[in-house]
Design a protein around this motif. Sequence first.
Motif, PDB file in Angstrom:
ATOM      1  N   ASP B   1       0.757  -1.165  -0.028  1.00  0.00           N
ATOM      2  CA  ASP B   1       0.040   0.117  -0.022  1.00  0.00           C
ATOM      3  C   ASP B   1       0.798   1.287   0.103  1.00  0.00           C
ATOM      4  O   ASP B   1       1.844   1.357   0.773  1.00  0.00           O
ATOM      5  CB  ASP B   1      -0.868   0.165   1.223  1.00  0.00           C
ATOM      6  N   GLY B   2       0.225   2.197  -0.911  1.00  0.00           N
ATOM      7  CA  GLY B   2       1.207   3.421  -0.831  1.00  0.00           C
ATOM      8  C   GLY B   2       0.921   4.350   0.292  1.00  0.00           C
ATOM      9  O   GLY B   2      -0.174   4.383   0.733  1.00  0.00           O
ATOM     10  N   GLY B   3       1.836   5.048   0.805  1.00  0.00           N
ATOM     11  CA  GLY B   3       1.480   5.813   1.941  1.00  0.00           C
ATOM     12  C   GLY B   3       2.562   6.685   2.698  1.00  0.00           C
ATOM     13  O   GLY B   3       3.808   6.872   1.842  1.00  0.00           O
ATOM     14  N   ILE B   4       2.415   7.410   3.525  1.00  0.00           N
ATOM     15  CA  ILE B   4       3.569   8.071   4.206  1.00  0.00           C
ATOM     16  C   ILE B   4       3.699   7.853   5.697  1.00  0.00           C
ATOM     17  O   ILE B   4       2.500   7.746   6.272  1.00  0.00           O
ATOM     18  CB  ILE B   4       3.388   9.704   4.138  1.00  0.00           C
ATOM     19  N   ARG B  13      12.582  12.823  24.787  1.00  0.00           N
ATOM     20  CA  ARG B  13      14.112  13.505  24.900  1.00  0.00           C
ATOM     21  C   ARG B  13      14.477  14.432  26.078  1.00  0.00           C
ATOM     22  O   ARG B  13      13.554  15.017  26.491  1.00  0.00           O
ATOM     23  CB  ARG B  13      14.466  14.039  23.532  1.00  0.00           C
ATOM     24  N   LYS B  14      15.641  14.288  26.410  1.00  0.00           N
ATOM     25  CA  LYS B  14      16.123  15.251  27.422  1.00  0.00           C
ATOM     26  C   LYS B  14      16.430  16.364  26.796  1.00  0.00           C
ATOM     27  O   LYS B  14      16.688  16.540  25.563  1.00  0.00           O
ATOM     28  CB  LYS B  14      17.088  14.565  28.199  1.00  0.00           C
ATOM     29  N   GLU B  15      16.063  17.604  27.728  1.00  0.00           N
ATOM     30  CA  GLU B  15      16.505  18.976  27.074  1.00  0.00           C
ATOM     31  C   GLU B  15      17.954  19.021  26.798  1.00  0.00           C
ATOM     32  O   GLU B  15      18.839  18.390  27.375  1.00  0.00           O
ATOM     33  CB  GLU B  15      16.126  19.976  28.281  1.00  0.00           C
ATOM     34  N   GLY B  16      18.366  19.540  25.614  1.00  0.00           N
ATOM     35  CA  GLY B  16      19.531  19.455  25.217  1.00  0.00           C
ATOM     36  C   GLY B  16      20.024  18.678  24.045  1.00  0.00           C
ATOM     37  O   GLY B  16      21.054  18.940  23.719  1.00  0.00           O
ATOM     38  N   GLN B  17      19.225  17.844  23.852  1.00  0.00           N
ATOM     39  CA  GLN B  17      19.644  16.577  23.089  1.00  0.00           C
ATOM     40  C   GLN B  17      19.125  17.020  21.473  1.00  0.00           C
ATOM     41  O   GLN B  17      17.918  17.498  21.701  1.00  0.00           O
ATOM     42  CB  GLN B  17      19.219  15.267  23.565  1.00  0.00           C
ATOM     43  N   ASN B  18      19.851  16.574  20.382  1.00  0.00           N
ATOM     44  CA  ASN B  18      19.252  16.730  19.101  1.00  0.00           C
ATOM     45  C   ASN B  18      18.369  15.411  18.978  1.00  0.00           C
ATOM     46  O   ASN B  18      18.660  14.564  19.577  1.00  0.00           O
ATOM     47  CB  ASN B  18      20.147  16.721  18.140  1.00  0.00           C
ATOM     48  N   VAL B  19      17.120  15.481  18.135  1.00  0.00           N
ATOM     49  CA  VAL B  19      16.485  14.290  17.798  1.00  0.00           C
ATOM     50  C   VAL B  19      16.178  14.480  16.444  1.00  0.00           C
ATOM     51  O   VAL B  19      15.688  15.486  15.964  1.00  0.00           O
ATOM     52  CB  VAL B  19      15.371  14.004  18.717  1.00  0.00           C
ATOM     53  N   THR B  20      15.932  13.107  15.551  1.00  0.00           N
ATOM     54  CA  THR B  20      15.623  13.285  14.281  1.00  0.00           C
ATOM     55  C   THR B  20      14.435  12.433  14.376  1.00  0.00           C
ATOM     56  O   THR B  20      14.132  11.252  14.717  1.00  0.00           O
ATOM     57  CB  THR B  20      16.776  12.438  13.581  1.00  0.00           C
ATOM     58  N   LEU B  21      13.462  13.098  13.456  1.00  0.00           N
ATOM     59  CA  LEU B  21      12.220  12.504  13.327  1.00  0.00           C
ATOM     60  C   LEU B  21      12.172  11.979  11.816  1.00  0.00           C
ATOM     61  O   LEU B  21      12.448  12.674  10.921  1.00  0.00           O
ATOM     62  CB  LEU B  21      10.775  13.418  13.392  1.00  0.00           C
ATOM     63  N   SER B  22      11.877  10.703  11.776  1.00  0.00           N
ATOM     64  CA  SER B  22      11.717  10.171  10.245  1.00  0.00           C
ATOM     65  C   SER B  22      10.405  10.413   9.440  1.00  0.00           C
ATOM     66  O   SER B  22       9.254  10.280  10.121  1.00  0.00           O
ATOM     67  CB  SER B  22      11.786   8.509  10.660  1.00  0.00           C
ATOM     68  N   CYS B  23      10.592  10.428   8.448  1.00  0.00           N
ATOM     69  CA  CYS B  23       9.454  10.443   7.435  1.00  0.00           C
ATOM     70  C   CYS B  23       9.615   9.836   6.170  1.00  0.00           C
ATOM     71  O   CYS B  23      10.916  10.431   5.317  1.00  0.00           O
ATOM     72  CB  CYS B  23       9.225  12.090   6.927  1.00  0.00           C
ATOM     73  N   GLU B  24       8.936   8.935   5.796  1.00  0.00           N
ATOM     74  CA  GLU B  24       9.299   8.159   4.608  1.00  0.00           C
ATOM     75  C   GLU B  24       7.893   8.100   3.681  1.00  0.00           C
ATOM     76  O   GLU B  24       6.819   7.865   4.251  1.00  0.00           O
ATOM     77  CB  GLU B  24       9.661   6.812   4.872  1.00  0.00           C
ATOM     78  N   GLN B  25       7.829   8.177   2.326  1.00  0.00           N
ATOM     79  CA  GLN B  25       6.859   7.896   1.268  1.00  0.00           C
ATOM     80  C   GLN B  25       7.106   7.185   0.183  1.00  0.00           C
ATOM     81  O   GLN B  25       8.241   7.305  -0.222  1.00  0.00           O
ATOM     82  CB  GLN B  25       6.340   9.327   0.847  1.00  0.00           C
ATOM     83  N   ASN B  26       6.106   6.448  -0.198  1.00  0.00           N
ATOM     84  CA  ASN B  26       6.413   5.463  -1.252  1.00  0.00           C
ATOM     85  C   ASN B  26       5.398   5.778  -2.496  1.00  0.00           C
ATOM     86  O   ASN B  26       4.807   4.990  -3.145  1.00  0.00           O
ATOM     87  CB  ASN B  26       6.313   4.064  -1.127  1.00  0.00           C
ATOM     88  N   LEU B  27       4.845   7.092  -2.714  1.00  0.00           N
ATOM     89  CA  LEU B  27       3.735   7.494  -3.343  1.00  0.00           C
ATOM     90  C   LEU B  27       4.569   8.149  -4.646  1.00  0.00           C
ATOM     91  O   LEU B  27       3.804   8.939  -5.297  1.00  0.00           O
ATOM     92  CB  LEU B  27       2.917   8.634  -2.556  1.00  0.00           C
ATOM     93  N   ASN B  28       5.829   8.253  -4.622  1.00  0.00           N
ATOM     94  CA  ASN B  28       6.511   9.151  -5.515  1.00  0.00           C
ATOM     95  C   ASN B  28       6.254  10.487  -5.688  1.00  0.00           C
ATOM     96  O   ASN B  28       6.361  11.056  -6.727  1.00  0.00           O
ATOM     97  CB  ASN B  28       6.218   8.213  -7.148  1.00  0.00           C
TER      98      ASN B  28
END
Lengths: 113, 115
Positions: B1-4, B13-28
Amino acid sequence: GQNIDQPTEMTATEGAIVQINCTYQTSGFNGLFWYQQHAGEAPTFLSYNVLDGLEEKGRFSSFLSRSKGYSYLLLKELQMKDSASYLCAVRDHTGEGYSTLTFGKGTMLLVSP
Amino acid sequence: DGGITQSPKYLFRKEGQNVTLSCEQNLNHDAMYWYRQDPGQGLRLIYYSQIVNDFQKGDIAEGYSVSREKKESFPLTVTSAQKNPTAFYLCASSIGLGQGWTEAFFGQGTRLTVV
């Protein structure tokens, strides 16, 4: 930039009709969207207008007047599940060839029995 | 199924830490967006990208960074410079760039809490 205004809250009764207005100011208008968002969830697409006039999709209709910078979303035969936030969003072409999608703050609709 | 897809759904997360949020889509889809939503508020645009290896700042880019190395992926890093990072983050994608702009499709969001 863009300026998009919607009423903060509206209330209506089950089975009734409600109209949610949206006014906008933008320099490179290229379409207006309406989304529905239930609390804690992602927005879901309802309708899209790029030309003046009325677009109808079942119980939902949306109207656009580009000259007035005005749109409305019309919900008919209201159901309890229609209680949600309704977001107006404008697509705007910037001068550098990019296209942004800017949202208003949303209108919280409460449908009562 | 296509989606995001966004992951994770909840993040602490603790204050002062960097954090990365993921986003992937297969909708072209060419265009991808990151929004932030605070309680009772609308969506505010953080960054957007219309093509691989190109992205633009939105209205509230300070304290955030992104990359677009692949068409399918548009990760958002919330850095320690972001003064009030606790919020609901939404990623979206749409057809664009000469193909006829359409509505944006949203992922399910990541609720970030910084303690």
